[in-house]
Design a protein around this motif. Structure first.
Motif, PDB file in Angstrom:
ATOM      1  N   LYS A   1       1.557   6.914  -6.733  1.00 34.39           N
ATOM      2  CA  LYS A   1       0.541   7.937  -7.025  1.00 34.39           C
ATOM      3  C   LYS A   1       1.104   9.336  -6.817  1.00 34.39           C
ATOM      4  O   LYS A   1       0.889  10.249  -7.646  1.00 34.39           O
ATOM      5  CB  LYS A   1      -0.660   7.703  -6.117  1.00 34.39           C
ATOM      6  CG  LYS A   1      -1.800   8.675  -6.355  1.00 34.39           C
ATOM      7  CD  LYS A   1      -2.982   8.351  -5.442  1.00 34.39           C
ATOM      8  CE  LYS A   1      -4.132   9.338  -5.691  1.00 34.39           C
ATOM      9  NZ  LYS A   1      -5.294   9.045  -4.814  1.00 34.39           N
ATOM     10  N   LYS A   2       1.885   9.507  -5.740  1.00 31.74           N
ATOM     11  CA  LYS A   2       2.439  10.826  -5.427  1.00 31.74           C
ATOM     12  C   LYS A   2       3.519  11.226  -6.418  1.00 31.74           C
ATOM     13  O   LYS A   2       3.543  12.371  -6.913  1.00 31.74           O
ATOM     14  CB  LYS A   2       3.006  10.807  -4.001  1.00 31.74           C
ATOM     15  CG  LYS A   2       3.519  12.157  -3.529  1.00 31.74           C
ATOM     16  CD  LYS A   2       3.954  12.086  -2.075  1.00 31.74           C
ATOM     17  CE  LYS A   2       4.448  13.454  -1.600  1.00 31.74           C
ATOM     18  NZ  LYS A   2       4.866  13.413  -0.166  1.00 31.74           N
TER      19      LYS A   2
ATOM     20  N   LYS B   1       0.913   4.060  -2.878  1.00 27.66           N
ATOM     21  CA  LYS B   1       0.678   5.454  -2.500  1.00 27.66           C
ATOM     22  C   LYS B   1       1.819   6.349  -3.000  1.00 27.66           C
ATOM     23  O   LYS B   1       1.589   7.462  -3.492  1.00 27.66           O
ATOM     24  CB  LYS B   1       0.550   5.551  -0.985  1.00 27.66           C
ATOM     25  CG  LYS B   1       0.228   6.944  -0.473  1.00 27.66           C
ATOM     26  CD  LYS B   1       0.087   6.929   1.046  1.00 27.66           C
ATOM     27  CE  LYS B   1      -0.204   8.341   1.578  1.00 27.66           C
ATOM     28  NZ  LYS B   1      -0.333   8.333   3.063  1.00 27.66           N
TER      29      LYS B   1
ATOM     30  N   ALA C   1       0.830  -1.215   0.000  1.00 29.49           N
ATOM     31  CA  ALA C   1       0.000   0.000   0.000  1.00 29.49           C
ATOM     32  C   ALA C   1       0.862   1.262   0.000  1.00 29.49           C
ATOM     33  O   ALA C   1       0.557   2.243  -0.691  1.00 29.49           O
ATOM     34  CB  ALA C   1      -0.930  -0.012   1.215  1.00 29.49           C
ATOM     35  N   GLU C   2       1.971   1.241   0.764  1.00 26.20           N
ATOM     36  CA  GLU C   2       2.878   2.386   0.780  1.00 26.20           C
ATOM     37  C   GLU C   2       3.522   2.604  -0.581  1.00 26.20           C
ATOM     38  O   GLU C   2       3.695   3.746  -1.031  1.00 26.20           O
ATOM     39  CB  GLU C   2       3.959   2.182   1.846  1.00 26.20           C
ATOM     40  CG  GLU C   2       3.459   2.332   3.272  1.00 26.20           C
ATOM     41  CD  GLU C   2       4.569   2.145   4.282  1.00 26.20           C
ATOM     42  OE1 GLU C   2       5.687   1.747   3.862  1.00 26.20           O
ATOM     43  OE2 GLU C   2       4.337   2.395   5.483  1.00 26.20           O
TER      44      GLU C   2
END
Length: 392
Positions: free
Chosen positions: A42-43, A39, A35-36
């Motif tokens: 995405k960033k 994430k 998940a990290e």
């Protein structure tokens, strides 16, 4: 990610996959890390003008890139590709699946990323290097290695590994360099400080131990042990000489008596030989006692060949090892020992060990000699008493 149906469903699928099949020992490579990574993708991708297709492929690769840990630790990337294909085949284009496969395989350690998508995924996968939580995540990885790979490290060894990992791994995207490199440099300095601390403590311990190692204490130890072994050897030889002297006298007397046809009575033929059996037994036991006493006192000298064939198990300081060496060869070896104190101490230790072995051999033979002598004397005395009682 939540607004993209395919990505959202894939994330839910992987979450359930990890929940049901991933062992609890995976405290680092679990859904939290996945998940990290997603994430971070995405960033980091915001600074790129990605198409919706490229963004979707990138996110799917991030979600599936560690699923292979369910079946294997080594080369898990290939297994991750299998999980991805099993989920997407039939519902996704072959071209996009092939692109996701390339992205997943690019996460292999030391693989050089090729293209913007691989660079984004690479930096997202290693985003912890530039976070304040680096030490926390590194400790989780250490626990995982201990539990799964049975790899254990000291604090200093682990700090060295983490420092090398930080130095070897570089961010590839401009966004990651600008936002995370500063914290990564701070993490490098922290690991370096840990190593320096361990080094100072190690040097301090060595400095404390140095006087004991280089002082006179160790020389006194060797001198005392040598004196002790020599004293025990002298005692053993004296005891052996005593047994040899006593038993040779007894043997001489018994043989003399047998040779002169001794008799203690004139009443019958049996009376003249009634003492033969205890005397013969005394003769036999005295002879055995002498043999064991001689074996105890007999020198046992090793040869030059033994020294040359097994240098680590022999000492040049023992005369049996250097007796057949040439003078210059012996002097050269002594010079080498004087220049290398550790080898000198090792050679002295080997010498003491073999002195102890000789002592064990001596005292074992002496023990047999004394026991046999005592047994022979007792049996002979009992025999004489019995004969005298029946004679009267």
């Amino acid at each position: 990610m939540k607004s993209n149906t395919i990505v959202k469903d894939a994330a839910e699928y992987v979450f359930n996959l990890f929940k049901d099949k991933l062992p609890g020992d995976y405290v680092y490579h679990n859904y939290n890390h996945t998940a990290e990574t997603a994430k971070a993708c995405k960033k980091l991708s915001k600074s790129y003008n990605l198409t919706s297709r490229d963004y979707e492929v990138l996110m799917l690769a991030a979600i599936f890139h560690d699923t292979g840990y369910i079946t294997t630790y080594e080369n898990h990337e290939e297994e991750s590709v299998k999980f991805m294909k099993e989920y997407l085949t039939g519902n996704y284009s072959d071209e996009d699946i092939s692109e996701i496969e390339s992205l997943i395989l690019s996460t292999k350690y030391r693989t050089v990323p090729d293209g913007s998508l691989q660079e984004i995924l690479h930096d997202a996968d290693y985003i912890n290097l530039g976070n304040k939580s680096f030490d926390h995540r590194a400790d989780l990885l250490r626990i995982e290695w201990e539990r799964i790979l049975q790899k254990t490290y000291t604090e200093e060894e682990w700090a060295q590994i983490q420092l090398q990992f930080l130095l070897d791994t570089q961010f590839k995207t401009e966004e990651a360099v600008l936002n995370y490199n500063e914290q990564k440099e701070m993490n490098i300095l922290k690991q370096r400080a840990k190593i320096d601390k361990f080094t100072k403590e190690s040097d301090k311990d060595k400095s404390k131990a140095k006087p004991v190692k280089d002082g006179r204490g160790i020389e006194t130890l060797y001198r005392s042990v040598y004196d002790y072994h020599i004293s025990l050897t002298s005692i053993a030889d004296n005891k052996a000489n005593m047994m040899i002297s006593i038993n040779t006298i007894i043997i001489s007397i018994v043989i003399t008596l047998f040779g002169t046809g001794f008799t203690f009575s004139s009443q019958s033929e049996f009376a003249s030989v009634r003492f033969v059996f205890p005397m013969a037994f005394l003769l036999l036991t005295s002879l055995l006692a002498v043999v064991f006493a001689i074996l105890s006192a007999r020198p046992n000298v090793t040869t030059k060949e033994k020294y040359e064939l097994s240098k680590k198990d022999s000492s040049i300081l023992f005369f049996g090892n250097f007796a057949q060496l040439q003078l210059r060869e012996f002097v050269d070896k002594i010079k080498e020992l004087k220049q290398q104190k550790d080898e000198l101490y090792e050679s002295m230790s080997i010498d003491i060990y073999y002195l102890g072995s000789v002592l064990i051999r001596k005292y074992n033979f002496l023990s047999w000699s004394y026991n046999i002598f005592m047994f022979g004397m007792v049996i002979c005395a009992v025999g004489f008493v019995i004969i005298m009682l029946f004679s009267y």
